[in-house]
Design a protein around this motif. Structure first.
Motif, PDB file in Angstrom:
ATOM      1  N   ASP A  36      -5.773  -1.472  14.947  1.00 42.37           N
ATOM      2  CA  ASP A  36      -5.555  -1.234  13.883  1.00 42.37           C
ATOM      3  C   ASP A  36      -5.717  -2.087  12.604  1.00 42.37           C
ATOM      4  N   LYS A  37      -6.204  -3.425  12.672  1.00 41.74           N
ATOM      5  CA  LYS A  37      -6.960  -4.608  12.220  1.00 41.74           C
ATOM      6  C   LYS A  37      -8.147  -3.916  11.083  1.00 41.74           C
TER       7      LYS A  37
ATOM      8  N   LYS B   2      -6.592  -0.320   8.919  1.00 35.86           N
ATOM      9  CA  LYS B   2      -5.917  -1.131   7.599  1.00 35.86           C
ATOM     10  C   LYS B   2      -6.544  -2.029   6.343  1.00 35.86           C
TER      11      LYS B   2
END
Length: 106
Positions: free
Chosen positions: A11-12, A15
């Motif tokens: 997820d990081k 982003k």
């Protein structure tokens, strides 16, 4: 690494990506062929200090703002003259009107 940590890491990374990098298309980058590169004879392999260059042509195209490999950015652009507004404009051809098929419509 646990599944939760792995999901958090993915997820990081998602982003951190900045949109569609391939969206700009082929028109924003003008490349040159290997043959053209060989004909240049190893020119523009090293960076040049633009302040010390004798002319803008001595600065590699990669360092010039809006530079192109064929030096098209160095050619003078045609400027609009002071009295261009007095010149006669060519009349635009009138678009052809299509004949209506239905006799009941006006």
């Amino acid at each position: 690494m646990s599944k939760k940590e792995w999901a958090k890491l993915k997820d990081k990374e998602k982003k951190g990506k900045k949109g569609n990098l391939g969206k700009s298309g082929i028109t924003s980058f003008q490349s040159r062929s290997f043959d053209d590169w060989q004909k240049a004879g190893g020119k523009n392999l090293f960076p040049v200090d633009p302040k010390k260059a004798k002319s803008q042509k001595d600065v590699p195209y990669m360092q010039r703002k809006g530079g192109s490999a064929d030096d098209g950015d160095l050619k003078p652009k045609k400027k609009a003259g002071l009295f261009d507004f007095l010149k006669k404009k060519e009349p635009e051809p009138e678009p052809e009107t299509k004949k209506k098929q239905n006799p009941w419509t006006f």
